[in-house]
Design an enzyme around this catalytic site. Structure first.
Site, PDB file in Angstrom:
ATOM      1  N   ASN A  47      -1.910  -2.757   5.394  1.00  0.00           N
ATOM      2  CA  ASN A  47      -2.828  -2.022   6.250  1.00  0.00           C
ATOM      3  C   ASN A  47      -4.059  -2.898   6.443  1.00  0.00           C
ATOM      4  O   ASN A  47      -4.873  -3.033   5.559  1.00  0.00           O
ATOM      5  CB  ASN A  47      -3.194  -0.717   5.546  1.00  0.00           C
ATOM      6  CG  ASN A  47      -4.332  -0.013   6.226  1.00  0.00           C
ATOM      7  OD1 ASN A  47      -4.861  -0.506   7.220  1.00  0.00           O
ATOM      8  ND2 ASN A  47      -4.718   1.122   5.705  1.00  0.00           N
ATOM      9  N   ASP A  49       5.481   3.277   5.227  1.00  0.00           N
ATOM     10  CA  ASP A  49       4.101   3.757   5.314  1.00  0.00           C
ATOM     11  C   ASP A  49       3.183   2.617   4.883  1.00  0.00           C
ATOM     12  O   ASP A  49       2.833   2.497   3.712  1.00  0.00           O
ATOM     13  CB  ASP A  49       3.951   4.979   4.401  1.00  0.00           C
ATOM     14  CG  ASP A  49       2.588   5.634   4.551  1.00  0.00           C
ATOM     15  OD1 ASP A  49       1.711   5.033   5.189  1.00  0.00           O
ATOM     16  OD2 ASP A  49       2.396   6.741   4.023  1.00  0.00           O
TER      17      ASP A  49
END
Length: 1110
Positions: free
Chosen positions: A204, A473
């Site tokens: 991320n 994710d």
């Protein structure tokens, strides 16, 4: 994708949205996370409930709301899940013109260290007239000591909240609700994705929204990955400048790495390396940008045409006349299909809607070339579908009633197997190849969790189309069951049981905040070809070599990190470093330890052996080296403290570091003292007794404004400075009898402390000790006016606070216009005076300054108020960041005067001429709309002297409000919508008892948006009589708008309610369609004029979605 301190892709920074979820802060501009559906640092990206969450609704009735004179207000404490909560509001906004509202952990100061709790919650302001207009926003958050509250800085505009017509304040009472569900979370960081699943995640990087889930989806289409590997690239390409190489590199790492992979090179390669890039586009556009660029790069190579072969399908738009033999068709290609979610229960219903036949009849007839106007059928059918079918679900739509983008969280089902040949090929055109079986199997589900302005993105994928699903994710990949991937992503509502009987007892429904927004299906007949083997031989050799080298370097760094506990870093500062750095890189203390020679030494090495390394490096024999330990003093300075003892030098490096350093970092900082003989060669250091003090000396030249290091001396504690003056003059190159002043540099944090030294008092009496710094200068004779900083303290004060500020005109916010060197201690008046002086302006009060938002790299939305900050430093700080940019404007009246006024931009529409003039009206804030109208009358040309004017609020080509003349202008916001002034037509003044005043808007249907109604042009009011037919109304409209007959015959007329057109015939009674109802929400029903938009765009129409990133 979840983040806490948001970064543009390189520098961990970012912007906030005007509807951002944020921790409340009393600073005007707090840390404003971006994708914040779950914005926490420790665990819960995968925040799965471990049990049914305790939940409750709390209602807070706030009386005398408009008379609250407090900045912030807390509700009573309420309990959910055994925890204490309360609501926090800022009735006049947390430094924004919106109501600010947060959920707060009521007892956070008393909770044990390291506490955290996770809650899913919504906050609402209830509309007491029409509950459907209540404003409700949802999010979820991991609360902890650093973020004990979370919510919305811009919950709703103050103008709407305080407007008595809107229904949020009734009898000056505001009703606020919180629905809270507390969830337990499971540990996030201990998971090894590669070990558990065989796959790795993507890091991320902050602010990249939907990109990670899209990249994982594309990577797991092996045929696509193979084609990317086969694209020709060379070893000279730079990944951050070449999309093919960046994607090859990313895919290779996803395939062969053991840990999560970074995406920075890729985002740089296609130029989306700021948060803005992702906010201004959606996942469909990113997909298209990637595919178009790859398609382009594949041309003329072995993989040319791969993108089309995989993703391209074709449909046919047709119009077919009913009564004559005429048909018009147009073939179009698509790479993905946008399917409606609103009003559709599943994918099949969306496809049914997609191919729905529209009847063109009555006033809506089709103009067929040689046959004139004809009844016709219009629609779309599919010629062929691609092997990989990408379906974009329209979860985000523009809500015309609420004037904003909204997320559609409705339940919407999608099957594991999708049969597009169903019902005898109802979706297929006559030209379709019926031998191809259009049976598809679901490959991936891309999910968005959160609201329209923030959220978290992830994907469920089954890479080999087996029964095993995986959730990707960001960094984390987990095995999931089919229920989690399908049913739980349908959206809709879930009912949470009421567990807290102290509140109203009905269970409340929670919208499922996570749901699918994109689906990828693979055709059964093509799956063998698409789910193919991809191995090392598919990867170009230069790429393998480059990436293996990168991998080895990474491995080396990892190894160093893993072995770090076996080593100590020793940083050795020498006289040479002080000479080089003081007066250039640093002014305070003695050295920047990051710029001195460092050694990586095994902890078990004896220190005496290390001295041999030093001898080799610096050419100083071991017996002439003396090392001093540094110490951090209580006043935050860092000085040599004492020499190492022979006993310490006999120890190992590791033992010594522990002695020197309580901070437990792996570094040992030393000062190497070397004495030089007359021939400048090293000699043995002098013996040091307790009586000897090691002092360091800096010389200041006030004329040159220069400070430099000149050396060090041992002095006796009982000696006096007067005894070393000759030596200091010699070190400075002065005459031996020159008068000099001495100062001790004591500290510089938080402010400078530099005191005069009395030359007649002993060093010990002056409290001087080892490692102290003495600054000296020639004694000033006569006037010191020619020097800006005549002595050491004033110079150090200047250096500590000097700040070069880059000034930009607010009209050109990207261009530096000039720089001024100022002091952080300058007052507001000092700063504007210097700016005015630079610009040659006599009156500094006409300068208005605006601070810089470090995250968005743009001006803050609110300018600095007149004397609203004390010092320059306050203007430059943005939360924990400091900027060096300020924006300026030159006003036509002094700022204090302007601040007492409200400035409104009003567009005046002339009654008879086709012209619009924008007027800037400035009136005292307590003025009313009536005052605006009176002011306007003095500036505009009226059609006759007694004409009356009214003021309207126009937004997105609809009229939302006629302002009553008594309304105060202070809360009117003209930033997002247009204020329009116009003469009241005579016909409205002679209003009969049965007449109706209706809204009339222009519209057309957007073919790209599934025939969605798009309004344009200038809306207006029209009086209609009780029995007037459409034919009669049309005559008046044509005359009012002065439309030529030829053009007007093509116009169609419809009654629209909530965006749905119902076409009218000439003999229809128009008034019968408009039911009597209250004025609230009247813009939902209108007479629509359907025609093409031929008018040039007005400048303000482009400004409808301006949102301020702060």
């Amino acid at each position: 994708m979840t983040l806490m301190t948001p970064p543009p892709l390189d520098q961990q920074q970012q912007q906030e949205d005007d509807e951002m979820l944020v921790p409340h802060t009393d600073f005007p501009h707090g840390p404003q996370p971006m994708e914040v559906a779950q914005a926490e640092t420790a665990n819960p990206v995968d925040a799965q409930p471990v049990e049914d969450p305790p939940s409750a609704r709390f209602t807070w009735t706030i009386e005398n709301f408009s008379r609250l004179n407090t900045k912030k207000l807390y509700s009573d404490v309420f309990f959910v899940g055994g925890y204490k909560w309360r609501i926090l509001i800022f009735p006049k906004g947390n430094n924004v013109d919106h109501l600010s509202m947060y959920l707060d952990v009521a007892d956070s100061p008393t909770l044990p260290y390291g506490w955290s709790r996770y809650a899913q919650f919504s906050l609402s302001v209830v509309n007491q007239i029409h509950s459907k207009f209540s404003v409700r926003k949802e999010t979820q958050h991991q609360f902890n000591a650093r973020e004990s509250d979370w919510g919305f800085t811009s919950f709703m505009p103050l103008g709407e909240l305080y407007d008595p017509c809107r229904g949020y304040l009734v009898n000056d009472t505001c009703i606020v609700e919180a629905d809270v569900a507390v969830r337990r979370v499971i540990d996030y960081w201990s998971h090894d994705s590669k070990k558990e699943t065989g796959y790795v995640g993507l890091k991320n990087q902050g602010a990249t929204c939907y990109m990670n889930s899209l990249l994982q989806t594309l990577y797991h289409i092996p045929y696509f990955r193979k084609a990317v590997y086969h694209m020709p690239t060379t070893e000279n390409d730079n990944p951050s400048g070449s999309i093919p190489l960046a994607l090859q590199s990313l895919f290779y790492k996803l395939q062969y790495s053991d840990t999560s992979v970074a995406t920075k090179e890729l985002t740089k390669s296609f130029g989306w390396d700021t948060y803005d890039s992702f906010m201004q586009h959606d996942v469909q556009e990113l997909n298209r940008v990637l595919c178009e660029k790859l398609e382009d790069k594949m041309k003329g190579t072995v993989v040319e045409g791969t993108i089309q072969q995989l993703f391209e399908g074709h449909h046919m738009n047709y119009i077919e006349c009913i009564n004559v033999d005429y048909k018009s068709t147009r073939k179009e290609s698509f790479y993905d299909l946008q399917l409606d979610v609103k009003g559709c229960r599943d994918v099949y219903a969306s496809f049914d809607k997609y191919v729905e036949v529209e009847r063109l009849e009555g006033d809506n007839k089709y103009h067929a070339e040689q046959y004139g106007l004809q009844d016709a059928r219009k629609g779309v059918l599919f010629i062929d579908f691609p092997p990989v079918l990408q379906l974009q679900l329209k979860r985000f739509e523009y809500d015309f009633v609420r004037d904003t983008m909204v997320k559609i969280n409705d339940r919407y089902e999608f099957p594991l197997q999708l049969d597009l040949d169903r019902e005898n090929g109802k979706y297929l055109s006559p030209d379709a190849d019926r031998s191809v079986r259009n049976l598809y199997t679901l490959h991936s589900v891309l999910v968005h969790s959160g609201g329209v302005h923030g959220g978290h993105y992830y994907a469920y994928i089954r890479p080999t189309l087996s029964d095993q699903w995986f959730k990707f994710d960001d960094e984390r990949v987990t095995k999931e069951d089919i229920k989690r991937a399908l049913e739980e992503q349908y959206g809709g509502e879930e009912e949470l049981p009421q567990t807290n009987p102290g509140f109203n007892n009905a269970p409340f429904k929670f919208t499922k905040y996570s749901n699918a927004y994109m689906l990828v299906y693979i055709r059964e007949s093509d799956k063998e070809k698409i789910i193919c083997n991809v191995d090392e031989k598919d990867i170009a050799e230069h790429l393998r070599i480059r990436l293996k080298k990168e991998q080895e370097e990474k491995e080396q760094k990892r190894k160093e990190k893993a072995e770090a506990h076996l080593y100590t870093i020793i940083k050795v500062a020498r006289n040479e470093d002080l000479l080089e750095q003081i007066g250039r890189d640093i002014y305070f203390d003695l050295v920047d330890h990051d710029k001195v020679r460092s050694f990586r030494i095994q902890k078990q090495m004896p220190f005496n052996l290390f001295k041999e390394e030093v001898a080799k490096e610096f050419g100083v024999p071991v017996q002439f080296q003396r090392f001093w330990l540094w110490a951090k003093r209580q006043n935050h300075t860092y000085r040599p403290n004492r020499p190492l003892t022979p006993l310490e030098e006999a120890q190992s490096v590791g033992q010594l570091r522990e002695v020197s350093n309580k901070a437990n970092n792996a570094e040992l900082k030393l000062f190497l003292e070397v004495e030089l003989g007359l021939d400048s060669r090293p000699v043995a250091p002098p013996d040091k007794t307790k009586e000897d003090i090691l002092l360091f000396f800096k010389l200041y030249d006030p004329l040159k404004e220069e400070l430099r290091y000149v050396g060090r001396l041992f002095v006796k504690g009982s000696g006096k400075p007067a005894e070393i003056l000759t030596k200091l003059n010699e070190m400075a190159g002065f005459n031996s009898d020159d008068e000099i002043e001495l100062f001790e540099e004591i500290k510089f944090e938080p402010n400078v402390m530099c005191e005069h030294i009395d030359k007649k008092v002993t060093f010990r009496a002056s409290q001087l000790e080892d490692g102290d710094i003495i600054c000296f200068q020639k004694t000033q004779v006569g006037s010191t006016e020619q020097c800006r900083y005549p002595d050491v303290p004033s110079f150090l004060e200047y250096v500590r606070n000097r700040q070069v500020v880059r000034f930009r005109s607010l009209e050109k916010p990207k261009e530096d216009e000039f720089c001024l060197e100022l002091s952080k201690l300058h007052t507001y008046d000092d700063v504007v005076e210097r700016v005015a002086q630079h610009l040659g302006l006599d009156d500094p009060s006409k300068i208005r300054l605006t601070s810089h938002n470090c995250y968005s790299q743009q001006p803050k939305p609110q300018p600095v108020k007149y004397r609203g900050v004390e010092h320059l430093s306050d203007m430059l700080v943005h939360y924990n960041q400091t900027s060096d940019i300020l924006y300026y404007e030159i006003l036509d009246i002094p700022l204090p005067e302007l601040q007492g006024l409200k400035t409104l931009k009003v567009a005046f529409h002339h009654a008879t001429k086709d012209e619009v003039v924008i007027h800037t009206i400035r009136l005292p804030k307590q003025s009313t709309v009536g005052d605006v109208i009176n002011d306007l009358k003095t500036k505009v040309e009226l059609s006759h002297p007694n004409a009356e004017i009214r003021l309207l609020e126009v937004f997105y080509h609809k009229i939302y409000k006629i302002f009553p003349p008594t309304e105060k202008i202070e809360n009117i916001n003209d930033q997002y919508w247009t204020l329009r002034a116009e003469e009241i037509p005579e016909e409205e003044k002679n209003f009969g008892p049965h007449d109706r005043l209706i809204h009339v808007y222009h519209f057309m249907k957007d073919t790209a948006q599934n025939q969605q109604v798009q309004n344009f042009g200038e809306p207006f009011f029209l009086v209609i009589r009780e029995d007037e037919t459409l034919a009669e109304v049309k005559v008046r409209i044509q005359k009012k708008l002065q439309v030529p007959d030829e053009e007007f015959t093509k116009w169609k007329f419809a009654f629209l309610s909530l965006g749905r057109p119902e076409y009218l015939q000439d003999n229809d009674i128009v008034a019968s369609r408009f039911q009597r109802r209250d004025v609230y929400g009247a813009w939902e029903q209108y007479l629509g004029l359907e025609h093409t938009d031929n008018a040039p765009k007005r400048s303000y129409t482009a400004n409808q979605f301006v949102s301020t990133w702060e």
